[in-house]
Write a protein that holds these residues in place. Structure first.
Motif, mmCIF file in Angstrom:
data_model
loop_
_atom_site.group_PDB
_atom_site.id
_atom_site.type_symbol
_atom_site.label_atom_id
_atom_site.label_comp_id
_atom_site.label_asym_id
_atom_site.label_seq_id
_atom_site.Cartn_x
_atom_site.Cartn_y
_atom_site.Cartn_z
ATOM 1 N N VAL A 17 19.459 -50.352 -9.736
ATOM 2 C CA VAL A 17 20.131 -50.915 -10.902
ATOM 3 C C VAL A 17 19.901 -49.983 -12.083
ATOM 4 C CG1 VAL A 17 20.226 -52.852 -12.515
ATOM 5 C CG2 VAL A 17 19.877 -53.283 -10.076
ATOM 6 N N CYS A 18 20.980 -49.535 -12.706
ATOM 7 C CA CYS A 18 20.906 -48.611 -13.844
ATOM 8 C C CYS A 18 20.780 -49.400 -15.137
ATOM 9 C CB CYS A 18 22.154 -47.728 -13.872
ATOM 10 S SG CYS A 18 22.233 -46.640 -15.304
ATOM 11 N N ILE A 19 19.724 -49.142 -15.906
ATOM 12 C CA ILE A 19 19.519 -49.867 -17.170
ATOM 13 C C ILE A 19 19.559 -48.921 -18.371
ATOM 14 C CG2 ILE A 19 18.187 -51.708 -16.076
ATOM 15 C CD1 ILE A 19 15.645 -50.328 -17.123
ATOM 16 N N ASP A 20 19.957 -47.656 -18.156
ATOM 17 C CA ASP A 20 20.010 -46.705 -19.276
ATOM 18 C C ASP A 20 21.223 -45.804 -19.093
ATOM 19 O OD1 ASP A 20 18.914 -44.887 -17.244
ATOM 20 O OD2 ASP A 20 16.998 -45.817 -17.704
ATOM 21 N N ASN A 21 21.108 -44.513 -19.441
ATOM 22 C CA ASN A 21 22.238 -43.590 -19.286
ATOM 23 C C ASN A 21 21.734 -42.213 -18.862
ATOM 24 O OD1 ASN A 21 21.368 -42.258 -21.737
ATOM 25 N ND2 ASN A 21 22.369 -43.913 -22.873
ATOM 26 N N ASN A 22 22.652 -41.283 -18.661
ATOM 27 C CA ASN A 22 22.285 -39.969 -18.123
ATOM 28 C C ASN A 22 21.370 -39.186 -19.053
ATOM 29 O OD1 ASN A 22 23.778 -40.326 -15.765
ATOM 30 N ND2 ASN A 22 25.658 -39.543 -16.682
ATOM 31 N N ILE A 23 21.625 -39.215 -20.359
ATOM 32 C CA ILE A 23 20.775 -38.481 -21.300
ATOM 33 C C ILE A 23 19.370 -39.055 -21.288
ATOM 34 C CG2 ILE A 23 20.480 -37.768 -23.707
ATOM 35 C CD1 ILE A 23 22.871 -36.492 -22.321
ATOM 36 N N PHE A 24 19.274 -40.368 -21.246
ATOM 37 C CA PHE A 24 17.961 -41.026 -21.180
ATOM 38 C C PHE A 24 17.210 -40.567 -19.928
ATOM 39 C CE2 PHE A 24 14.729 -44.073 -21.630
ATOM 40 C CZ PHE A 24 14.891 -44.774 -22.813
ATOM 41 N N ARG A 25 17.911 -40.462 -18.806
ATOM 42 C CA ARG A 25 17.266 -40.053 -17.562
ATOM 43 C C ARG A 25 16.823 -38.587 -17.598
ATOM 44 N NH1 ARG A 25 20.873 -43.843 -15.432
ATOM 45 N NH2 ARG A 25 22.564 -42.355 -15.214
ATOM 46 N N LEU A 26 17.507 -37.762 -18.368
ATOM 47 C CA LEU A 26 17.052 -36.376 -18.524
ATOM 48 C C LEU A 26 15.665 -36.312 -19.136
ATOM 49 C CD1 LEU A 26 20.226 -34.438 -19.769
ATOM 50 C CD2 LEU A 26 19.130 -34.290 -17.540
ATOM 51 N N LYS A 29 13.057 -38.667 -16.416
ATOM 52 C CA LYS A 29 13.069 -38.293 -14.999
ATOM 53 C C LYS A 29 13.050 -36.776 -14.839
ATOM 54 C CE LYS A 29 15.126 -41.105 -12.190
ATOM 55 N NZ LYS A 29 14.044 -41.547 -11.246
ATOM 56 N N ALA A 30 14.103 -36.092 -15.290
ATOM 57 C CA ALA A 30 14.189 -34.638 -15.076
ATOM 58 C C ALA A 30 13.065 -33.897 -15.797
ATOM 59 C CB ALA A 30 15.556 -34.130 -15.549
#
Length: 359
Positions: A17-26, A29-30
């Motif tokens: 389940v995604c609770i944020d966005n791609n920039i947040f994951r950078l 996570k990354a």
């Protein structure tokens, strides 16, 4: 090499389940994976060897290595560039005159692995805050509607629960959305702060480090002053002080090789470009978020893009009735629910809200 990076593979798992966005994951996570992987790499002697090896007469080599690692080594900044026709043994470690030549001490290499790990923890803090504040709300609302194949009876029951939830909690999600926006802003503050923290850690060299490395590659060979050799010297000097038989202090100059800096210089070149790119992307995402907050029409367009199968009139009606928090929750659900089911949710929600007096 797999043994070194195998411990971070757990961070690569995908969230159901995604609770944020791609920039947040950078950020969480990354960047966290990159920093922890680098922290592990600089502690892996099987790939780098001993972090320091010193040569000096009359002093046991293991004692000299330990002494210079603990008490730091130094270079002579004005001797960093070798000049043709002059006797320069190694750039930055030529003979010098005490009190006249500037001496630059290097101690950071003792702390690189710890600092990288500490930075990884800082990048995870906004994620931890948001996950705590979010409390599993999106996961609860999805109700397995992210599966492409759902029993028809179960699907209808879960859609009804979801639509009824929205009807009863309309205009009550603003604080939920604001807390996510705060975490996004914390990401921007954190990456800015990390750049200046690394600049402090490297004695003011980090903010211009990447640009100087690029400029160095474009210069003529006789004009080059390698910024990587200045910030991360591979050969340094170390002075060992020993008491002689009469009690006088004897000085022994040693030459030290720092194989670890071959890795460090590449790590920080990569981090410079990564952090600059991450800062730009995060700043753009903050501008996007501000536009979404102050421009209701933008929310309608985004919701329409998220639910391409839905009727535009239904989308516009719902966007008009929703406040920023309601829109945010509905948009997040669109990332997690199967598109066909999401279309039906939009239709049912628009029908439920039709004719309802809004405050």
């Amino acid at each position: 090499m797999f043994d070194v990076f195998g411990s971070v593979k757990g961070l690569l798992k995908l969230d159901h389940v995604c609770i944020d966005n791609n920039i947040f994951r950078l950020h969480y996570k990354a960047t966290v994976i990159i920093l922890i992987a680098f922290s592990l790499l600089v502690t892996s002697r099987q790939y780098i060897g001993d972090p320091i090896d010193c040569i000096v007469d009359e002093i046991p080599l293991n004692v000299m290595d330990t002494y210079c690692w603990i008490y730091s080594t130094f270079t002579i900044p004005n001797r960093l560039t070798g000049v043709a026709g002059k006797d320069v043994v190694q750039p930055g470690v030529s003979s010098h005159v005490d009190g006249e030549d500037e001496v630059k001490y290097h101690k950071y290499y003792q702390w690189v692995c710890f600092v990288l790990f500490f930075q990884a923890m800082l990048f995870y803090i906004p994620r931890y805050l948001w996950k705590t504040w979010e409390g599993g709300r999106i996961k609860m609302l999805v109700l397995d509607l992210n599966m492409p194949v759902v029993n028809e009876q179960c699907k209808e029951e879960r859609k009804k629960i979801l639509v009824e939830y929205f009807r009863e909690n309309l205009h009550r999600h603003n604080f939920y959305a604001i807390r996510f926006f705060i975490c996004e802003f914390l990401n921007l503050i954190n990456v800015f702060g990390q750049i200046y923290f690394m600049d402090f850690f490297l004695d003011g060299e980090f903010t211009t480090y990447g640009s100087e490395v690029v400029r160095f590659t474009e210069m003529e060979p006789e004009e080059r002053g390698d910024p990587m050799a200045r910030v991360f010297p591979k050969v340094t000097k170390c002075t060992f002080h020993k008491y002689g038989p009469s009690g006088s202090v004897q000085k022994f100059d040693g030459l030290c090789v720092l194989p670890l800096n071959i890795v460090n210089e590449k790590i920080y070149v990569f981090l410079w470009f990564w952090f600059i790119t991450l800062t730009i992307l995060t700043f753009v995402s903050i501008l996007y978020r501000l536009a979404v907050i102050v421009w209701p029409k933008a929310r309608c367009y985004l919701l329409r893009a998220r639910s391409r199968l839905s009727n535009h009139e239904d989308i516009e009606f719902i966007a008009d009735k929703c406040q920023i928090g309601d829109w945010f929750v509905l948009y997040q659900l669109g990332k997690n629910i199967d598109p066909l089911i999401y279309k039906e949710v939009i239709v049912d929600l628009a029908a439920k809200l039709t004719g309802k007096d809004m405050v």
